[in-house]
Design an enzyme around this catalytic site. Structure first.
Site, PDB file in Angstrom:
ATOM      1  CG  ASN A   1      24.689   6.683 -35.349  1.00 19.91           C
ATOM      2  OD1 ASN A   1      25.356   7.651 -35.722  1.00 19.91           O
ATOM      3  ND2 ASN A   1      23.667   6.211 -36.023  1.00 19.91           N
TER       4      ASN A   1
ATOM      5  CG  HIS B   1      10.627  39.174   2.975  1.00 23.20           C
ATOM      6  ND1 HIS B   1       9.684  38.802   2.058  1.00 23.20           N
ATOM      7  CD2 HIS B   1      10.365  38.467   4.099  1.00 23.20           C
ATOM      8  CE1 HIS B   1       8.862  37.913   2.610  1.00 23.20           C
ATOM      9  NE2 HIS B   1       9.249  37.684   3.846  1.00 23.20           N
TER      10      HIS B   1
ATOM     11  CB  SER C   1      36.664  51.590 -11.990  1.00 22.60           C
ATOM     12  OG  SER C   1      36.342  52.645 -12.873  1.00 22.60           O
TER      13      SER C   1
ATOM     14  CE  LYS D   1      32.991  51.221  -8.946  1.00 19.38           C
ATOM     15  NZ  LYS D   1      31.711  50.825  -8.396  1.00 19.38           N
TER      16      LYS D   1
ATOM     17  CD  GLU E   1      30.090  42.789 -10.112  1.00 17.41           C
ATOM     18  OE1 GLU E   1      29.585  43.356 -11.089  1.00 17.41           O
ATOM     19  OE2 GLU E   1      30.984  43.310  -9.421  1.00 17.41           O
TER      20      GLU E   1
ATOM     21  CD  GLN F   1      28.150  16.967 -36.038  1.00 17.07           C
ATOM     22  OE1 GLN F   1      28.518  15.852 -36.404  1.00 17.07           O
ATOM     23  NE2 GLN F   1      28.183  18.013 -36.837  1.00 17.07           N
TER      24      GLN F   1
HETATM   25  N1  ARG Z   1      29.859  13.726 -35.272  1.00 16.10           N
HETATM   26  C1  ARG Z   1      28.677  12.971 -35.020  1.00 16.10           C
HETATM   27  C2  ARG Z   1      28.005  13.468 -33.744  1.00 16.10           C
HETATM   28  O1  ARG Z   1      28.678  14.031 -32.965  1.00 16.10           O
HETATM   29  C3  ARG Z   1      28.994  11.524 -34.864  1.00 16.10           C
HETATM   30  C4  ARG Z   1      27.857  10.632 -35.207  1.00 16.10           C
HETATM   31  C5  ARG Z   1      27.545  10.750 -36.641  1.00 16.10           C
HETATM   32  N2  ARG Z   1      26.606   9.754 -37.052  1.00 16.10           N
HETATM   33  C6  ARG Z   1      25.946   9.868 -38.218  1.00 16.10           C
HETATM   34  N3  ARG Z   1      25.111   8.936 -38.472  1.00 16.10           N
HETATM   35  N4  ARG Z   1      26.139  10.868 -39.024  1.00 16.10           N
HETATM   36  O2  ARG Z   1      26.837  13.287 -33.521  1.00 16.10           O
END
Ligand code: ARG
Length: 463
Positions: free
Chosen positions: A109, A155, A276, A282, A289, A321
């Site tokens: 995390n 406009h 085109s 064209k 675009e 994720q």
């Molecule tokens: N692949 C996960 C993500 O991108 C990494 C973190 C995963 N953490 C967990 N507690 N499963 O978010």
């Protein structure tokens, strides 16, 4: 075997594995993941949490893995789920048991919160460079077109005469603000999250400050829950990207419109146009675009992230994720668009004669006639009325203001004298607008110089 398999008694379903894996998307962060892991390992050794020889093994192993990934010698696998566990798996395969110590006092995390920041930081530098290059093109073109008279529109109706330089510098200003937005996003992203752990920090005696310095962040995240839950920086990036794309889409739209035969203000170079498959005559402004069109997907990326993060309870949730696909798409799209926009614009040929001719018809100098009368003491509201009547008279007689005789003018108001003819010349109309920020060539020249200095400063900061 899964790195988290301990509490499980049977294997993941293949469907779970595929659905859960993010490696196809997040493998592009391998460099950042390795960089973060090296800093973490060094810090662990410095704090006596692992030994120095263990650290050396880990760092050396990671260095080799980096080279092997770059040489295409390592295959990421869905079994290892994401970039973090793929690299950890490679490491343990390479250096054995010691590899398993790397994840001490760390969670995926805080690892992913770090990696995304490191990744975005690298990409933001690239984007900044591309933006500065586009701004350079704008300034060169503006310098060339200080005296290219054109009609300005409101406009999409002809309004008042301008010069092309002024019009181009309007886009320079938009990009300047976009760049400031990017820098702003950077400021709030510049916080190092490692040490947040899964959500509640760690009991190990980490030196977060060491890792911060090692990885070149200005600050430490101040709250472990927030450190792993925050994706504001990704949202801010996508907001920046959306606004930038909105600006590019407006510019694209003008170039597309101006390329039409009806306008014929500009012609894109063959190298930046397409044809085109059926209509041999064209030549289409496809690149502009596409930039206009790709604006939609970047807005979509922003909406994806906003919706993704909405209502998520603290701290990490797997929903998050999904942030990377949208973020990476915004990064890629913005880079592609900036990359083609600069040379497309640089090679475009503006039709000065056509622009000047368009500025002359259509009463773009009507405001100047009213100003002329107001300058002679007639209240502006009355002057407006007089000119409205004069314009109507011209329309009914298929004339332009410049075509009227002095006698005709004086029927509308006796304050009008012979100098009106030079006064209403569109060039004179532009030259008179000397107000700061106005289109008079001398003001535009000043604006151009200021812009050049600013651009030089920004480019120097880059190196
Ligand atoms: N692949 C996960 C993500 O991108 C990494 C973190 C995963 N953490 C967990 N507690 N499963 O978010």
């Amino acid at each position: 075997m899964k790195l988290w398999s301990g509490r499980f008694t049977s294997k993941s379903d293949r469907l779970t594995e595929d659905f859960n894996a993010s490696i196809a998307v997040d493998s592009r962060m391998y460099r950042q993941d390795i960089k973060g892991s090296m800093a973490h390992a060094r810090m662990l050794a410095q704090q006596g949490i692992i030994s120095h020889s263990e650290k050396d093994l880990i760092v050396q192993g990671l260095e080799e893995i980096l080279k092997e990934i770059e040489a295409g010698q390592l295959q990421f696998t869905v079994e290892a789920e994401d970039v973090h566990m793929n690299i950890e798996t490679f490491l343990t395969q390479k250096i054995g048991e010691v590899g398993k110590k790397l994840h001490t006092a760390r969670s995926r995390n805080d690892q992913v919160a770090l990696d995304v920041r490191l990744y975005l930081r690298d990409e933001m530098e690239e984007i900044q460079k591309l933006m500065l290059q586009l701004q350079e093109v704008l300034l060169d073109l503006a310098a060339e077109h200080l005296h290219t008279i054109m009609p300005g529109y409101t406009h999409l109706q002809k309004a008042q005469p301008l010069n092309l330089a002024h019009h181009l510098l309007a886009y320079f200003e938009m990009l300047r603000r976009d760049l400031e937005r990017l820098e702003d996003c950077w400021k709030r992203m510049d916080y190092m999250p490692l040490g947040s752990g899964a959500l509640a920090g760690t009991g190990f005696n980490l030196d977060r400050e060491y890792v911060r310095q090692e990885l070149g962040f200005s600050h430490l995240t101040r709250n472990s829950l927030d450190g792993v839950s925050d994706r504001d920086f990704a949202l801010e990036f996508c907001s920046f990207a959306s606004i930038l794309m909105m600006h590019l889409s407006r510019f694209s739209e003008e170039l597309i419109l101006w390329s039409s035969e009806e306008f014929s203000f500009v012609e894109m170079d063959d190298a930046f146009s397409t044809g085109s498959s059926i209509m041999p005559q064209k030549k289409n402004p496809d690149l502009a675009e596409l930039v206009r069109g790709k604006t939609g997907r970047v807005y979509g990326d922003l909406m994806t992230l906003l919706t993704l993060m909405k209502s998520l309870p603290l701290a990490y949730n797997k929903d998050m994720q999904e942030d990377k696909e949208a973020l990476f798409d915004a990064v890629d799209t913005v880079k592609q668009c900036l990359l083609v926009f600069a040379p497309m614009l640089q090679t475009a040929r503006f039709n000065k004669a056509r622009m000047a001719a368009a500025a002359r018809g259509g009463f773009t100098n009507a405001t100047d006639l009213a100003d002329y009368l107001a300058g002679k003491g007639l209240p502006f509201r009355d002057a407006h009325e007089v000119v409205g009547k004069t314009v109507l008279y011209c329309i009914q007689n298929s004339n332009m203001l410049e075509d009227l005789s002095l006698e005709e003018y004086q029927q509308f108001n006796p304050l009008i004298e012979a100098d009106i003819f030079t006064y209403l010349d569109v060039k004179a109309c532009v030259e008179r607008r000397k107000v700061p920020g106005g289109p008079a060539p001398e003001r535009v020249q000043e604006a151009l110089e200021e812009a050049r200095q600013w651009l030089r400063r920004k480019s120097d900061e880059q190196v």
